[in-house]
Scaffold this active site. Structure first.
Site, PDB file in Angstrom:
ATOM      1  N   ASP A 150       0.861  -1.292  -0.040  1.00 50.37           N
ATOM      2  CA  ASP A 150       0.095   0.063   0.050  1.00 50.37           C
ATOM      3  C   ASP A 150       0.790   1.283   0.290  1.00 50.37           C
ATOM      4  OD1 ASP A 150       0.925  -0.580   2.481  1.00 50.37           O
ATOM      5  OD2 ASP A 150      -1.038  -0.993   3.376  1.00 50.37           O
ATOM      6  N   ASP A 205      -7.572  -3.349  14.258  1.00 48.70           N
ATOM      7  CA  ASP A 205      -8.935  -3.757  13.955  1.00 48.70           C
ATOM      8  C   ASP A 205      -9.136  -5.045  13.161  1.00 48.70           C
ATOM      9  OD1 ASP A 205      -8.039  -2.567  11.954  1.00 48.70           O
ATOM     10  OD2 ASP A 205      -9.545  -1.207  11.740  1.00 48.70           O
TER      11      ASP A 205
HETATM   12  C1  GLP Z   1      -0.770   0.113   8.525  1.00 48.30           C
HETATM   13  C2  GLP Z   1      -0.387  -0.756   7.233  1.00 48.30           C
HETATM   14  C3  GLP Z   1      -0.428  -2.056   7.500  1.00 48.30           C
HETATM   15  C4  GLP Z   1       0.268  -2.486   8.759  1.00 48.30           C
HETATM   16  C5  GLP Z   1      -0.433  -2.056   9.864  1.00 48.30           C
HETATM   17  C6  GLP Z   1      -0.038  -2.493  11.480  1.00 48.30           C
HETATM   18  O1  GLP Z   1      -2.319   0.441   8.743  1.00 48.30           O
HETATM   19  N1  GLP Z   1      -1.249  -0.303   6.168  1.00 48.30           N
HETATM   20  O2  GLP Z   1       0.089  -2.856   6.376  1.00 48.30           O
HETATM   21  O3  GLP Z   1       0.060  -4.001   8.836  1.00 48.30           O
HETATM   22  O4  GLP Z   1      -0.266  -0.620   9.995  1.00 48.30           O
HETATM   23  O5  GLP Z   1       1.333  -1.541  11.728  1.00 48.30           O
HETATM   24  P1  GLP Z   1       2.056  -1.958  12.752  1.00 48.30           P
HETATM   25  O6  GLP Z   1       2.974  -2.874  12.247  1.00 48.30           O
HETATM   26  O7  GLP Z   1       2.812  -0.506  12.987  1.00 48.30           O
HETATM   27  O8  GLP Z   1       1.411  -2.206  14.023  1.00 48.30           O
END
Ligand code: GLP
Length: 241
Positions: A67, A136
């Protein structure tokens, strides 16, 4: 679904890196699906160490990121493209033509989404997709309620995700509210999936996603139906299982 539970976060990152390293050693021209966020940082450090130790060669790998924020240029420090070059691509000796991150500043975002899917298909599809997990239950930017069939699309972020991501932005910076994201449909087509999660804050959603019912309201729950998905947790993230 395979489940690996490691004692510490360090061991958890090593386990994820080992799976990715094995994939690339077996098939040096692997197509990897890569993720951003805090979760993959330690995994990327492990892979970089393996490369520095002469164990791993990424010169034939192709990669596609999950993304990108809409409106952020690749040079913006908060963009996922910038993150990937800083945290991983440069240290792995990867060249721009080996990597693809959706362009959040494309003039026609819909066309960019379609092109992204075409590029993945032209590369032969994703051999191994690395995933993190949102609080979530979102994967990439597929928020609760999103259809399981979607391919790369323009995604509206929920208030909770915008809030969570605001930690990486300065007080005067606006956190983007939309992103380009691979869809659940694109993710489920990957031949192998590795989902990484660590820490107490992820324990509840891990239990919901992987022990609860498969529902679009917990996007990661669909991974229960993937034929080759490995969930790699530390003890804290596994504590509600
Ligand atoms: C963002 C990204 C996801 C990721 C998520 C969790 O929303 N788009 O790909 O998995 O955050 O992030 P973290 O790894 O910092 O907990």
């Amino acid at each position: 679904m395979h489940l690996i539970i490691c004692e510490s976060q360090a061991a958890q990152a090593k386990a994820c890196a080992a799976i990715i390293a094995a994939q690339v050693l077996q098939k040096p021209s692997s197509v990897l699906g890569l993720a951003t966020g805090d979760t993959p940082k330690a995994i990327y450090r492990e892979l970089i160490a393996l490369r520095q130790g002469g164990v791993l060669d990424f010169s034939q790998v192709r990669s596609f990121n999950l993304d990108e924020y809409v409106g952020l240029a690749p040079t913006h420090p908060q963009s996922y493209c910038f993150f990937m070059w800083e945290q991983f691509f440069a240290s792995m000796g990867m060249r721009p033509e080996q990597v693809r991150v959706p362009s959040g500043i494309a003039a026609d975002l819909e066309a960019e989404c379609q092109q992204y899917e075409k590029d993945i298909a032209a590369a032969g599809g994703i051999d191994l997709q690395l995933l993190g997990l949102g609080h979530d239950g979102h994967i990439a930017f597929n928020e609760p309620g999103e259809s399981f069939e979607k391919c790369t699309h323009v995604a509206a972020l929920t208030e909770q995700t915008i809030q969570a991501n605001s930690r990486n932005f300065g007080p005067d910076e606006t956190v983007p509210q939309t992103a380009l994201s691979m869809g659940i449909g694109s993710i489920m087509r990957a031949r192998r999936i590795v989902l990484s999660a660590y820490g107490k804050a992820k324990a509840e959603i891990v239990a919901k996603a992987f022990l609860g019912p498969v529902t679009p309201w917990v996007p990661a729950s669909i991974l229960q139906f993937h034929p080759d998905c490995t969930i790699v947790l530390d003890a804290e993230a596994a504590s509600a299982l």
